[in-house]
Design an enzyme around this catalytic site. Structure first.
Site, PDB file in Angstrom:
ATOM      1  N   ASP A  82      -4.821  -9.673   1.967  1.00 49.95           N
ATOM      2  CA  ASP A  82      -3.690  -9.443   1.059  1.00 49.95           C
ATOM      3  C   ASP A  82      -4.138  -9.702  -0.379  1.00 49.95           C
ATOM      4  O   ASP A  82      -5.330  -9.550  -0.728  1.00 49.95           O
ATOM      5  CB  ASP A  82      -2.501 -10.321   1.496  1.00 49.95           C
ATOM      6  N   ASP A  83      -3.224 -10.112  -1.215  1.00 50.82           N
ATOM      7  CA  ASP A  83      -3.458 -10.259  -2.658  1.00 50.82           C
ATOM      8  C   ASP A  83      -4.594 -11.248  -2.957  1.00 50.82           C
ATOM      9  O   ASP A  83      -4.899 -12.117  -2.128  1.00 50.82           O
ATOM     10  CB  ASP A  83      -2.158 -10.757  -3.305  1.00 50.82           C
ATOM     11  N   ASP A 159       1.911  -2.887  -2.715  1.00 53.46           N
ATOM     12  CA  ASP A 159       3.033  -3.728  -3.139  1.00 53.46           C
ATOM     13  C   ASP A 159       3.765  -3.085  -4.316  1.00 53.46           C
ATOM     14  O   ASP A 159       3.376  -2.015  -4.795  1.00 53.46           O
ATOM     15  CB  ASP A 159       2.471  -5.124  -3.490  1.00 53.46           C
ATOM     16  N   GLU A 192       7.865  -2.332  -0.723  1.00 56.24           N
ATOM     17  CA  GLU A 192       8.742  -2.497  -1.891  1.00 56.24           C
ATOM     18  C   GLU A 192      10.006  -3.258  -1.498  1.00 56.24           C
ATOM     19  O   GLU A 192      11.005  -3.197  -2.195  1.00 56.24           O
ATOM     20  CB  GLU A 192       9.005  -1.163  -2.612  1.00 56.24           C
ATOM     21  N   GLY A 194      12.353  -3.146   0.584  1.00 55.12           N
ATOM     22  CA  GLY A 194      13.667  -2.552   0.884  1.00 55.12           C
ATOM     23  C   GLY A 194      14.518  -2.351  -0.359  1.00 55.12           C
ATOM     24  O   GLY A 194      15.716  -2.094  -0.256  1.00 55.12           O
ATOM     25  N   ASP A 214      10.332 -11.213   1.218  1.00 48.16           N
ATOM     26  CA  ASP A 214       9.295 -11.907   1.988  1.00 48.16           C
ATOM     27  C   ASP A 214       9.911 -12.863   3.020  1.00 48.16           C
ATOM     28  O   ASP A 214      10.830 -13.618   2.714  1.00 48.16           O
ATOM     29  CB  ASP A 214       8.401 -12.726   1.052  1.00 48.16           C
TER      30      ASP A 214
HETATM   31  C1  GLA Z   1       4.693  -9.771  -2.309  1.00 52.43           C
HETATM   32  C2  GLA Z   1       4.644  -9.213  -0.883  1.00 52.43           C
HETATM   33  C3  GLA Z   1       3.971 -10.232   0.022  1.00 52.43           C
HETATM   34  C4  GLA Z   1       2.572 -10.524  -0.476  1.00 52.43           C
HETATM   35  C5  GLA Z   1       2.628 -11.006  -1.915  1.00 52.43           C
HETATM   36  C6  GLA Z   1       1.246 -11.118  -2.522  1.00 52.43           C
HETATM   37  O1  GLA Z   1       5.515 -10.879  -2.403  1.00 52.43           O
HETATM   38  O2  GLA Z   1       5.934  -8.921  -0.426  1.00 52.43           O
HETATM   39  O3  GLA Z   1       3.928  -9.745   1.361  1.00 52.43           O
HETATM   40  O4  GLA Z   1       1.795  -9.359  -0.377  1.00 52.43           O
HETATM   41  O5  GLA Z   1       3.377 -10.112  -2.737  1.00 52.43           O
HETATM   42  O6  GLA Z   1       1.264 -11.479  -3.863  1.00 52.43           O
END
Ligand code: GLA
Length: 393
Positions: A82-83, A159, A192, A194, A214
């Site tokens: 992920d990020d 994202d 995004e 929802g 989240d």
């Molecule tokens: C958003 C996404 C999460 C994650 C974070 C990472 O909040 O919804 O699932 O990917 O960014 O910064």
């Protein structure tokens, strides 16, 4: 129903194909046309447990653990960073990975994951920056798609931070098309939250789309996401799935019963099963939950129907049901209250057309017998009983 027919039906339901095209007309460009994720994607993502604390060692060990724990054999495939893996763009605009945390680069990591019989996923953002302030893909769609393809990426989550002024359907379609132009099969995960009614357009754009904010590792957050994603069942079909967010199973904030309920209702919703815990340190109970093949089979059923709420005694007792390819139904008796409660599944409400059904308990791995018209049981607090009801003719 084939993916293309499914897409067509969804498009008709959404009223987006008017007038009805002749049968030889090409379907609009769509993510399901990439032929991927014909059942909900299964895998692991770093965010829920590690947040920004990701590095190549952890990802390699996670891939190892996905194999040694039996998760790969149970169907988990995608290992997704992920990020926070990215720090900048180079002089040519190419995304640069954090060289301290990923000293061998992303391609070497993807190669390692592939060598384990697994697939590799990565994260970017449709806007100028990711949610953690790293470089986003806006204006670099083709370059980033090509970079990911060259690295051997099989799955991209995109994202929606720093993107508020953009039009979500347009922006995500741009990246869908950029991914398609690479010629590499890449699952496209839209994130995004929802916020732009993705269930109305994302089935033509991505293989999965987040329907909620989240998830947090709590019973109430998990139920909120169930309630929200559960409303959009008609948008789901093979290749295109509502995504109520990654799993929290094994992260420690819920009881074992609550995690079994979480996993069960995600399966009933045909949700992507993307584990979000530390696979290197799992209790036997966590492994048992994540690898329960009878529950996974409900999620992965090839009919690709998302289950729905079929009965409730508000606000806390519910019955959810999901039609399966062989004519049986998965049925979840969900007790959201803090006291034990008797819950009854009425067969006609669950979509069973026969008077009687054989009932199997998918957590006990036991046949409970043949029942007429209904099945009732006391369900412990904050828990689920997950059944397969097989019609008896
Ligand atoms: C958003 C996404 C999460 C994650 C974070 C990472 O909040 O919804 O699932 O990917 O960014 O910064």
């Amino acid at each position: 129903m084939s993916a293309r027919v499914g897409l067509f039906v969804v498009a008709l339901v959404m009223g987006s194909l008017a007038p009805t095209p002749p049968s030889h007309a090409p379907l609009p460009a769509s993510a399901p046309a990439n032929g991927l994720a014909l059942t909900p994607p299964m895998g692991w993502n770093s965010w829920n447990h590690f947040h920004c604390d990701v590095n190549e060692q952890t990802i390699r060990e996670t891939a190892d653990a996905m194999v040694s724990s039996g998760m790969r054999d149970a169907g988990y495939r995608y290992v997704v960073i992920d990020d926070c893996w990215q720090v900048a763009r180079d002089a040519n605009g190419v995304l640069v990975a954090d060289s301290t945390r990923f000293p061998h680069g992303i391609k070497a990591l993807a190669d390692y994951v592939h060598s384990k019989g697994l697939k590799f996923g990565i994260y970017t953002d449709a806007g100028t920056n990711t949610c953690q302030g790293r470089p986003g893909t806006l204006g670099h769609e083709d370059l980033d798609a090509r970079t990911f393809a060259e690295w051997g990426v099989d799955y991209v989550k995109e994202d929606w931070c720093h993107a508020a002024k953009l039009d979500a359907p347009t922006q995500y379609a741009k990246f869908r098309d950029a991914l398609a132009r690479t010629g590499r099969p890449i699952v496209f995960s839209i994130c995004e939250w929802g916020s732009n009614q993705p269930w109305e357009w994302a089935p033509r754009v991505g293989n999965l789309w987040r329907t909620t904010d989240d998830i947090e590792d709590t019973w109430s957050s998990m139920l909120d996401n169930l309630d929200q994603s559960g409303q959009h069942a008609t948008a789901a079909s093979p290749g295109a799935w509502n995504d109520p967010d990654m799993l929290e199973v094994g992260n420690g904030g819920m009881t074992a019963d609550e995690y079994r309920a979480h996993f069960s209702v995600w399966a009933i919703m045909a949700a992507p099963l993307i584990a979000g815990n530390d696979l290197r340190h799992m209790s036997p109970e966590t492994v048992q939950t994540l690898t329960n093949r009878e529950v996974i089979a409900v999620d992965q059923d090839s009919l690709g129907a998302q289950g729905i709420l079929v009965w409730e005694r508000p606000p806390e007792l519910q019955v959810w049901a999901k039609p399966l390819r062989d004519g049986s139904r998965a049925i979840a008796l969900l007790n959201r209250s803090s006291a034990p409660a008797k819950i009854t599944a009425y067969f006609p409400r669950a979509g069973l057309r026969t008077d009687s059904a054989q009932i199997r308990d998918l957590w006990q791995h036991k046949n409970l017998g043949t029942f007429a018209r209904q099945f009732a049981s006391v369900v412990p607090p904050h828990a689920v009983m997950l059944l397969r009801a097989i019609p008896v003719r």
